[in-house]
Design an enzyme around this catalytic site. Structure first.
Site, PDB file in Angstrom:
ATOM      1  N   LYS A   1       0.877  -1.227  -0.004  1.00  0.00           N
ATOM      2  CA  LYS A   1      -0.085   0.098   0.144  1.00  0.00           C
ATOM      3  C   LYS A   1       0.873   1.229   0.104  1.00  0.00           C
ATOM      4  O   LYS A   1       0.738   2.211  -0.698  1.00  0.00           O
ATOM      5  CB  LYS A   1      -1.018  -0.088   1.201  1.00  0.00           C
ATOM      6  CG  LYS A   1      -2.036  -1.240   1.048  1.00  0.00           C
ATOM      7  CD  LYS A   1      -2.844  -0.951   2.466  1.00  0.00           C
ATOM      8  CE  LYS A   1      -2.336  -0.979   3.683  1.00  0.00           C
ATOM      9  NZ  LYS A   1      -1.571  -2.105   3.767  1.00  0.00           N
TER      10      LYS A   1
ATOM     11  N   ILE B   1       7.849  -8.016   3.544  1.00  0.00           N
ATOM     12  CA  ILE B   1       8.329  -7.912   4.878  1.00  0.00           C
ATOM     13  C   ILE B   1       9.858  -7.675   5.087  1.00  0.00           C
ATOM     14  O   ILE B   1      10.249  -7.000   5.762  1.00  0.00           O
ATOM     15  CB  ILE B   1       8.005  -9.022   5.535  1.00  0.00           C
ATOM     16  CG1 ILE B   1       6.349  -9.251   5.690  1.00  0.00           C
ATOM     17  CG2 ILE B   1       8.179  -9.233   7.025  1.00  0.00           C
ATOM     18  CD1 ILE B   1       5.871 -10.485   6.203  1.00  0.00           C
ATOM     19  N   ARG B   2      10.599  -8.590   4.304  1.00  0.00           N
ATOM     20  CA  ARG B   2      12.069  -8.513   4.693  1.00  0.00           C
ATOM     21  C   ARG B   2      12.807  -7.306   3.858  1.00  0.00           C
ATOM     22  O   ARG B   2      13.707  -6.673   4.459  1.00  0.00           O
ATOM     23  CB  ARG B   2      12.801  -9.562   4.000  1.00  0.00           C
ATOM     24  CG  ARG B   2      12.574 -10.881   4.633  1.00  0.00           C
ATOM     25  CD  ARG B   2      13.362 -12.123   4.522  1.00  0.00           C
ATOM     26  NE  ARG B   2      12.939 -13.138   5.173  1.00  0.00           N
ATOM     27  CZ  ARG B   2      13.429 -13.373   6.568  1.00  0.00           C
ATOM     28  NH1 ARG B   2      14.367 -12.767   7.085  1.00  0.00           N
ATOM     29  NH2 ARG B   2      12.988 -14.422   7.090  1.00  0.00           N
TER      30      ARG B   2
ATOM     31  N   ARG C   1      22.051  12.597 -22.454  1.00  0.00           N
ATOM     32  CA  ARG C   1      21.999  13.305 -23.580  1.00  0.00           C
ATOM     33  C   ARG C   1      22.914  12.853 -24.455  1.00  0.00           C
ATOM     34  O   ARG C   1      23.650  12.067 -24.588  1.00  0.00           O
ATOM     35  CB  ARG C   1      22.575  14.635 -23.328  1.00  0.00           C
ATOM     36  CG  ARG C   1      21.721  15.521 -22.394  1.00  0.00           C
ATOM     37  CD  ARG C   1      22.207  16.685 -21.541  1.00  0.00           C
ATOM     38  NE  ARG C   1      22.456  17.781 -22.854  1.00  0.00           N
ATOM     39  CZ  ARG C   1      23.004  18.765 -22.621  1.00  0.00           C
ATOM     40  NH1 ARG C   1      23.542  19.245 -21.475  1.00  0.00           N
ATOM     41  NH2 ARG C   1      23.087  19.655 -23.580  1.00  0.00           N
ATOM     42  N   HIS C   2      22.467  13.234 -26.052  1.00  0.00           N
ATOM     43  CA  HIS C   2      23.352  13.050 -26.915  1.00  0.00           C
ATOM     44  C   HIS C   2      24.718  13.368 -26.822  1.00  0.00           C
ATOM     45  O   HIS C   2      24.957  14.205 -26.071  1.00  0.00           O
ATOM     46  CB  HIS C   2      22.689  13.577 -28.375  1.00  0.00           C
ATOM     47  CG  HIS C   2      22.405  14.909 -27.886  1.00  0.00           C
ATOM     48  ND1 HIS C   2      23.417  15.890 -28.141  1.00  0.00           N
ATOM     49  CD2 HIS C   2      21.195  15.736 -27.567  1.00  0.00           C
ATOM     50  CE1 HIS C   2      22.819  17.344 -27.693  1.00  0.00           C
ATOM     51  NE2 HIS C   2      21.380  16.927 -27.359  1.00  0.00           N
TER      52      HIS C   2
ATOM     53  N   ASN D   1      25.646  22.566 -30.305  1.00  0.00           N
ATOM     54  CA  ASN D   1      26.188  22.902 -28.884  1.00  0.00           C
ATOM     55  C   ASN D   1      27.426  23.681 -28.957  1.00  0.00           C
ATOM     56  O   ASN D   1      27.903  24.474 -28.291  1.00  0.00           O
ATOM     57  CB  ASN D   1      26.431  21.390 -28.197  1.00  0.00           C
ATOM     58  CG  ASN D   1      25.328  20.630 -27.718  1.00  0.00           C
ATOM     59  OD1 ASN D   1      25.319  19.314 -27.798  1.00  0.00           O
ATOM     60  ND2 ASN D   1      24.268  21.342 -27.238  1.00  0.00           N
TER      61      ASN D   1
ATOM     62  N   ARG E   1      20.848  14.248 -33.512  1.00  0.00           N
ATOM     63  CA  ARG E   1      22.061  13.991 -32.761  1.00  0.00           C
ATOM     64  C   ARG E   1      21.702  12.788 -31.705  1.00  0.00           C
ATOM     65  O   ARG E   1      22.682  12.207 -31.336  1.00  0.00           O
ATOM     66  CB  ARG E   1      22.339  15.435 -32.115  1.00  0.00           C
ATOM     67  CG  ARG E   1      20.869  16.201 -31.233  1.00  0.00           C
ATOM     68  CD  ARG E   1      21.206  17.404 -31.084  1.00  0.00           C
ATOM     69  NE  ARG E   1      20.223  18.118 -30.243  1.00  0.00           N
ATOM     70  CZ  ARG E   1      19.214  18.842 -30.788  1.00  0.00           C
ATOM     71  NH1 ARG E   1      19.158  18.617 -32.233  1.00  0.00           N
ATOM     72  NH2 ARG E   1      18.411  19.529 -30.016  1.00  0.00           N
TER      73      ARG E   1
ATOM     74  N   GLU F   1      13.646  17.516 -28.055  1.00  0.00           N
ATOM     75  CA  GLU F   1      14.067  18.658 -26.839  1.00  0.00           C
ATOM     76  C   GLU F   1      13.034  19.682 -27.050  1.00  0.00           C
ATOM     77  O   GLU F   1      12.007  19.742 -27.823  1.00  0.00           O
ATOM     78  CB  GLU F   1      15.461  19.218 -27.503  1.00  0.00           C
ATOM     79  CG  GLU F   1      15.881  20.426 -26.665  1.00  0.00           C
ATOM     80  CD  GLU F   1      16.054  20.142 -25.196  1.00  0.00           C
ATOM     81  OE1 GLU F   1      15.080  19.362 -24.571  1.00  0.00           O
ATOM     82  OE2 GLU F   1      17.154  20.217 -24.446  1.00  0.00           O
TER      83      GLU F   1
ATOM     84  N   HIS G   1      17.585  14.643 -24.681  1.00  0.00           N
ATOM     85  CA  HIS G   1      18.234  15.966 -24.587  1.00  0.00           C
ATOM     86  C   HIS G   1      18.114  16.794 -23.235  1.00  0.00           C
ATOM     87  O   HIS G   1      17.185  16.203 -22.186  1.00  0.00           O
ATOM     88  CB  HIS G   1      17.318  16.921 -25.371  1.00  0.00           C
ATOM     89  CG  HIS G   1      17.174  16.254 -26.737  1.00  0.00           C
ATOM     90  ND1 HIS G   1      17.875  16.855 -28.037  1.00  0.00           N
ATOM     91  CD2 HIS G   1      16.375  15.376 -27.499  1.00  0.00           C
ATOM     92  CE1 HIS G   1      17.407  16.036 -29.072  1.00  0.00           C
ATOM     93  NE2 HIS G   1      16.642  15.155 -28.775  1.00  0.00           N
TER      94      HIS G   1
HETATM   95  O1  F6P Z   1      21.450  23.934 -25.464  1.00  0.00           O
HETATM   96  C1  F6P Z   1      21.015  22.590 -25.582  1.00  0.00           C
HETATM   97  C2  F6P Z   1      19.670  22.547 -25.224  1.00  0.00           C
HETATM   98  O2  F6P Z   1      19.252  21.079 -25.404  1.00  0.00           O
HETATM   99  C3  F6P Z   1      18.836  23.484 -26.142  1.00  0.00           C
HETATM  100  O3  F6P Z   1      18.395  22.775 -27.309  1.00  0.00           O
HETATM  101  C4  F6P Z   1      17.726  23.743 -25.177  1.00  0.00           C
HETATM  102  O4  F6P Z   1      16.846  24.712 -25.891  1.00  0.00           O
HETATM  103  C5  F6P Z   1      18.334  23.950 -23.797  1.00  0.00           C
HETATM  104  O5  F6P Z   1      19.402  22.956 -23.850  1.00  0.00           O
HETATM  105  C6  F6P Z   1      17.311  23.599 -22.674  1.00  0.00           C
HETATM  106  O6  F6P Z   1      17.832  24.133 -21.578  1.00  0.00           O
HETATM  107  P1  F6P Z   1      17.457  25.353 -20.872  1.00  0.00           P
HETATM  108  O7  F6P Z   1      16.014  25.048 -20.627  1.00  0.00           O
HETATM  109  O8  F6P Z   1      18.458  25.518 -19.489  1.00  0.00           O
HETATM  110  O9  F6P Z   1      17.824  26.607 -21.680  1.00  0.00           O
END
Ligand code: F6P
Length: 422
Positions: free
Chosen positions: A23, A139-140, A223-224, A230, A274, A294, A360
């Site tokens: 529960k 229980i355990r 993440r990728h 990036n 990605r 993302e 992402h």
């Molecule tokens: O910068 C990489 C990323 O994945 C963006 O594509 C995305 O907008 C962002 O991070 C999200 O992070 P935050 O919400 O902190 O801006």
């Protein structure tokens, strides 16, 4: 966070069942799920009130229904917990979960009368388990760690807990009333019986409950690898991996082979290049989920944080003031992302095998926030760095976490925090 559908009436879930039937496990899972979705939810566990008011270490005969002093004390603490639940609901709580055995019809009628008098909608959630190996494991696994048995020899504690269960069994009346609203979960979801379940939220909760299990498995979130966006410090887009990102993908393959051994781990990605490119280095079957894409930055897609700041200062300020609720014009908010990934959460709960998710930053914050029971407001700020695997192992009352930084190091990743504090 405001709930995802307009809320009509506050709801109370009243747990029902013999001791050691899961529960509290179910109550806590429901609370975590509901809070994550933005429904202010709280569990009121009568056992905690008993431990606080009459002491933790009570012999089994304290629970004998023919023991008047025990019965009086147990009823008193049950009503105290119910008073607190009612007070909390009166202050605006949306879902109260009343976690007690509530194993007799008389007790349920008493509880129901008080809740209905306060205008609250009530759904009973009964957990039935006849599988002795599951009861023994419960229980355990949980009871022996409870303050009720602190310092007690484990075998003695198990024997005492079995006596306690036997007392409850004498008086137990399972849910049968056709007029009440209830859901009965038999043997951890092998069978789910519902009666008079109406409305959006109770139906969603039944669906969630149908997918729960207690098989321990690992979930890897990553993440990728670093993408070209990036490197450029741009939001969103659909770029491929940078050379560093490709190296991460290769390391991820080695990591998984080492951690998962011979197990063929299913891999879930988003539909963006990605993540698919990162997952391809794993040489495992992978499924792309649109729901794992993302956060949609709308008109800011493709901008750097600095460009976002300069071009749309008002939006930038609004996001700074409320990152959870801020919705990018023509895009999404974190709240939207939580709603979008909800079906993924239920599907993850359903999986009994280990699972790797390559997604992402924002989406993983939402998933991680669910597993680690993070307050909604904190979700947009959770730390989910590049080139790091988060290994989660869900267990009875939460999840444990390990992080593996696989490298290569990314010199600097522009972040929202840094941009918004300048
Ligand atoms: O910068 C990489 C990323 O994945 C963006 O594509 C995305 O907008 C962002 O991070 C999200 O992070 P935050 O919400 O902190 O801006």
């Amino acid at each position: 966070m405001s709930p995802d559908v307009p809320h009509r009436r506050q709801l109370v879930l009243v747990m029902v069942g013999l001791p050691a039937r899961g529960k509290t496990y179910t109550a806590r899972k429901l609370a975590r799920y509901l809070n994550w979705r933005g429904y202010a939810t709280r569990v009121f566990n009568v056992g905690n009130y008993r431990r606080r008011d009459v002491g933790a270490q009570k012999p089994a005969n304290f629970f004998d229904p023919k023991n008047p002093a025990g019965l009086e004390a147990r009823t008193r603490v049950a009503m105290e917990a119910l008073d607190d639940l009612l007070a909390w609901m009166a202050q605006g709580g949306l879902v109260g979960i009343y976690d007690a055995t509530n194993s007799t019809r008389a007790r349920r009628e008493l509880v129901l009368a008080r809740l209905e008098a306060a205008g609250l909608r009530v759904v009973f959630v009964e957990s039935v388990c006849n599988d002795t190996s599951v009861i023994e494991a419960n229980i355990r696994g949980t009871k022996l760690r409870s303050p009720d048995y602190k310092g007690v020899d484990p075998d003695e504690a198990v024997a005492d807990f079995r006596r306690r269960i036997a007392f409850y069994e004498d008086a137990y009346e399972p849910l049968e009333d056709p007029d009440l609203s209830w859901v009965k979960i038999v043997d951890l979801g092998r069978q789910v019986v519902v009666n008079r379940i109406q409305g959006y939220l109770p139906s969603r909760l039944v669906y969630f409950l149908m997918n729960l299990h207690t098989v321990e498995r690992r979930i890897w979130l990553t993440r990728h690898g670093q993408s070209l966006a990036n490197v450029a410090g741009c939001l969103g887009g659909d770029s491929g991996l940078s050379p560093l990102g490709e190296r991460y993908a290769a390391r991820l393959g080695e990591f998984l082979a080492e951690r998962a051994g011979d197990e063929r781990v299913p891999v879930w990605t988003s539909t963006l290049r990605r993540t698919i490119q990162t997952a391809s280095a794993l040489h495992l079957p992978s499924s792309p989920w649109r729901a794992l894409d993302e956060i949609d930055a709308g008109k800011c897609d493709g901008l750097t944080y600095d460009e976002f700041h300069r071009r749309y200062p008002d939006d930038f300020a609004s996001r700074k003031a409320d990152k959870l609720r801020f919705r990018y014009p023509r895009g999404e908010s974190y709240q939207d992302v939580v709603r979008r990934v909800e079906p993924v959460i239920v599907e993850i709960e359903r999986q009994r095998r280990p699972l790797m998710i390559v997604a992402h930053q924002a989406v993983l914050r939402a998933l991680y926030g669910y597993f680690l029971d993070k307050a909604p407001e904190s979700v947009p700020h959770l730390d989910v760095p590049l080139h790091t695997v988060i290994e989660l192992t869900p267990h009875a009352y939460g999840a444990s976490e390990r992080r593996f930084f696989l490298g290569p190091s990314v010199e600097h990743e522009p972040s929202w925090n840094e941009a918004s504090s300048s």
